[in-house]
Motif scaffolding. Structure first.
Motif, PDB file in Angstrom:
ATOM      1  N   ALA A 185       0.831  -1.204   0.000  1.00  0.00           N
ATOM      2  CA  ALA A 185       0.000   0.000   0.000  1.00  0.00           C
ATOM      3  C   ALA A 185       0.866   1.255   0.000  1.00  0.00           C
ATOM      4  O   ALA A 185       0.564   2.240  -0.690  1.00  0.00           O
ATOM      5  CB  ALA A 185      -0.936  -0.008   1.206  1.00  0.00           C
ATOM      6  N   LEU A 186       1.950   1.232   0.779  1.00  0.00           N
ATOM      7  CA  LEU A 186       2.865   2.374   0.793  1.00  0.00           C
ATOM      8  C   LEU A 186       3.520   2.549  -0.569  1.00  0.00           C
ATOM      9  O   LEU A 186       3.647   3.671  -1.069  1.00  0.00           O
ATOM     10  CB  LEU A 186       3.930   2.179   1.871  1.00  0.00           C
ATOM     11  N   ALA A 187       3.931   1.438  -1.190  1.00  0.00           N
ATOM     12  CA  ALA A 187       4.554   1.516  -2.512  1.00  0.00           C
ATOM     13  C   ALA A 187       3.578   2.080  -3.541  1.00  0.00           C
ATOM     14  O   ALA A 187       3.961   2.866  -4.407  1.00  0.00           O
ATOM     15  CB  ALA A 187       5.043   0.131  -2.942  1.00  0.00           C
ATOM     16  N   GLN A 188       2.324   1.682  -3.432  1.00  0.00           N
ATOM     17  CA  GLN A 188       1.323   2.205  -4.360  1.00  0.00           C
ATOM     18  C   GLN A 188       1.146   3.705  -4.163  1.00  0.00           C
ATOM     19  O   GLN A 188       1.050   4.467  -5.129  1.00  0.00           O
ATOM     20  CB  GLN A 188      -0.001   1.479  -4.180  1.00  0.00           C
ATOM     21  N   SER A 243      -2.406   7.959   4.514  1.00  0.00           N
ATOM     22  CA  SER A 243      -3.472   6.968   4.630  1.00  0.00           C
ATOM     23  C   SER A 243      -2.894   5.562   4.788  1.00  0.00           C
ATOM     24  O   SER A 243      -3.359   4.772   5.617  1.00  0.00           O
ATOM     25  CB  SER A 243      -4.374   7.047   3.396  1.00  0.00           C
ATOM     26  N   ALA A 244      -1.870   5.243   3.995  1.00  0.00           N
ATOM     27  CA  ALA A 244      -1.223   3.937   4.132  1.00  0.00           C
ATOM     28  C   ALA A 244      -0.624   3.776   5.523  1.00  0.00           C
ATOM     29  O   ALA A 244      -0.685   2.686   6.120  1.00  0.00           O
ATOM     30  CB  ALA A 244      -0.138   3.770   3.067  1.00  0.00           C
ATOM     31  N   CYS A 245      -0.085   4.867   6.060  1.00  0.00           N
ATOM     32  CA  CYS A 245       0.514   4.810   7.395  1.00  0.00           C
ATOM     33  C   CYS A 245      -0.534   4.668   8.494  1.00  0.00           C
ATOM     34  O   CYS A 245      -0.255   4.106   9.558  1.00  0.00           O
ATOM     35  CB  CYS A 245       1.367   6.049   7.644  1.00  0.00           C
ATOM     36  N   ALA A 301       0.440   8.777  15.120  1.00  0.00           N
ATOM     37  CA  ALA A 301       0.745  10.097  14.567  1.00  0.00           C
ATOM     38  C   ALA A 301       0.183  10.266  13.166  1.00  0.00           C
ATOM     39  O   ALA A 301      -0.269  11.355  12.793  1.00  0.00           O
ATOM     40  CB  ALA A 301       2.258  10.319  14.561  1.00  0.00           C
ATOM     41  N   ALA A 302       0.202   9.198  12.370  1.00  0.00           N
ATOM     42  CA  ALA A 302      -0.300   9.311  10.998  1.00  0.00           C
ATOM     43  C   ALA A 302      -1.794   9.595  10.978  1.00  0.00           C
ATOM     44  O   ALA A 302      -2.282  10.324  10.105  1.00  0.00           O
ATOM     45  CB  ALA A 302       0.000   8.031  10.217  1.00  0.00           C
ATOM     46  N   LEU A 303      -2.521   9.027  11.927  1.00  0.00           N
ATOM     47  CA  LEU A 303      -3.957   9.295  11.993  1.00  0.00           C
ATOM     48  C   LEU A 303      -4.204  10.766  12.283  1.00  0.00           C
ATOM     49  O   LEU A 303      -5.049  11.411  11.645  1.00  0.00           O
ATOM     50  CB  LEU A 303      -4.604   8.417  13.069  1.00  0.00           C
TER      51      LEU A 303
END
Length: 506
Positions: A185-188, A243-245, A301-303
């Motif tokens: 997902a991160l790569a995408q 979002s991936a995070c 933190a990403a949220l």
């Protein structure tokens, strides 16, 4: 002091660096900003010269001045006021140094808008690279430990109660598979980093006959953005990375919680080395796996970053916007950096954690985790499942109330089994669970082998991306040297001839 009495070794050096020690003040942010601005400027000037939009002498002077600023770490700009922003202060320095005829042409065919979003794309490469690399290391550790502990019996828990017998390796393999999807997902999301916005101008492109594909190539992008509005108005790559995070952070939190619980004295299923735990300043007996609580906090933190960034972007027109390009983006890098730390700490925890096989087996046995398999055995003898479920439930109650020493003796006592039947044990159950992705060894290998290949693909893809960026840096350095070396070349007059003799030599 490394010896606290209860703990005999100091915290792991990486844990000290990330969590415990006072960090040196970072390099001023404006210098990092200028690193990226001037990196883009070098490519832009090369392209302008190659397209004959500016003359070779002008290009050489500009490239020399920009290179000197970079080599001096922007010292001439340290005390310069910036009443209209960093870029204009930097441009004013070039004009004062080189004259308006030279320093004043830098923004030809360009705006601060497309420059700013290009610099953002460059800035996101580093946390993306670090996070991808740390995820790869986490995947490696989980796969290694999964294979090592693929035959170590433990209870799987549902609702915090022992449920069925699995293995510690099977559990770790499940984490490895989930995190591999997070890596994909991160790569995408990171695919957006391959698009270069430079050339989009303020929002409508430019009438100057620039070559965006060339600057994209020199900066290590795969292609220029094809629509100027898309290039300037959007910051969706940053949002997709956040979002991936967010999804990754949920799994990080849950995996940390399992380690916190299972390493506690109440469970005692795992041990975590001294270097990853702390004591108490007041309670000398304490042994706290505090690093895992940092994973829980940092993974959130990403949220917060996504919520803040998306909220700032809502209600803005689909064009250049300070709320989108500046305010929203301030939340991105800290959230990504915190996620990197969370992944790294969790990797260290699972690398250092060791199962306590005796405790795991004892809990799997005392928790009657073989009850489901016992009911399934009855089904294979012709008993309807619901009846078998009830009979085994009665037998479990008898064991819990000390009316029987095992499920099988309780079932025999009620006439549900022939006398003398050999009972199932958790060790036999997990080995027989070869169906539905269970922990049986053949089932384990069916999951492990393709998953290991997918993690190898992750490492290879990241290596290609990093190599592409490094190759682009070399291309840019060579291109800058070529343009700076052609100050007396009359074949490069100022003009708009699209022929590209310098590019042809590339």
């Amino acid at each position: 002091m490394t010896d606290s009495g209860r703990l005999r070794t100091a915290a792991h050096p990486e844990i000290r660096r990330m969590l415990l020690e006072r960090r040196e003040p970072p390099r001023p942010a404006w210098k990092s900003d200028l690193d990226r601005i001037t990196h883009v400027d070098l490519a832009h000037v090369v392209m302008l010269a190659e397209r004959r939009i500016i003359g070779a002498e002008t290009a050489s002077a500009l490239l020399s001045a920009i290179t000197e600023l970079r080599e001096r770490d922007f010292e001439p700009l340290e005390k310069r006021p910036a009443p209209r922003g960093l870029y204009l202060a930097y441009e004013a320095h070039l004009i004062e140094t080189l004259g308006e005829e030279t320093g004043g042409v830098l923004q030809t065919g360009r705006s601060r808008n497309d420059l700013g979003v290009t610099c953002l794309q460059l800035a996101l490469r580093e946390p993306y690279r670090r996070l991808s690399a740390e995820l790869g290391e986490l995947g490696r550790v989980l796969l290694d430990r999964a294979h090592e502990y693929r035959e170590v019996l433990m209870p799987a828990y549902t609702h915090f109660q022992a449920a069925v017998p699995v293995t510690y390796g099977h559990y770790l393999l499940g984490l490895a598979q989930t995190f591999e999807r997070d890596a994909r997902a991160l790569a995408q999301a990171g695919e957006g980093l391959a698009r270069c916005p430079l050339g989009a101008g303020s929002i409508g492109g430019t009438t100057v006959p620039i070559e965006p594909a060339r600057t994209a190539e020199l900066l290590g992008f795969g292609e220029p953005v094809r629509n100027s509005v898309d290039a300037i108005a959007t910051r969706d790559t940053a949002l997709r990375m956040l979002s991936a995070c967010v999804v990754l952070g949920v799994t990080l939190d849950r995996a940390a919680l399992d380690l916190l619980m299972w390493s506690s004295a109440e469970f005692g299923l795992l041990t975590i080395p001294d270097g990853l735990v702390g004591s108490s300043s007041m309670m000398p007996q304490k042994r706290n796996a505090f690093v895992l609580e940092h994973v829980q906090g940092k993974s959130a933190a990403a949220l917060g970053g996504l919520t803040a960034a998306a909220s700032a972007m809502r209600g803005t027109p689909f064009t250049n916007s300070i709320a989108v390009g500046t305010e929203a983006m301030t939340h991105v890098r800290p959230a990504l950096d915190a996620t990197v730390d969370a992944v790294k700490i969790l990797r260290m925890a699972y690398e250092g954690a060791r199962p306590v096989p005796e405790a795991m087996e004892a809990r799997a046995t005392a928790g009657l985790t073989h009850a489901t398999a016992t009911a399934e055995w009855l089904v294979r003898q012709g008993v309807p499942f619901r009846r078998a479920h009830h009979q085994v439930g009665e037998a479990a109650l008898a064991v819990v109330e000390n009316g029987a020493d095992s499920l099988w003796t309780a079932l025999e006592a009620h006439g549900h089994l022939p006398a003398g039947s050999a009972g199932l044990r958790p060790q036999a159950v997990w080995r027989a669970a070869e169906f539905g992705g269970g922990p049986g060894l053949t089932s384990f290998e069916r999951c492990f082998e393709p998953l290991a290949l997918r993690w190898e693909d992750h490492h290879a893809r990241l290596a290609r991306e990093i190599s592409g960026w490094e190759d682009a840096d070399e291309r840019l350095a060579h291109a800058v040297a070529r343009v700076r070396g052609r100050t007396n070349d009359t074949t490069l007059p100022t003009g708009t001839d699209p022929k590209d003799d310098l590019h042809d030599q590339h």
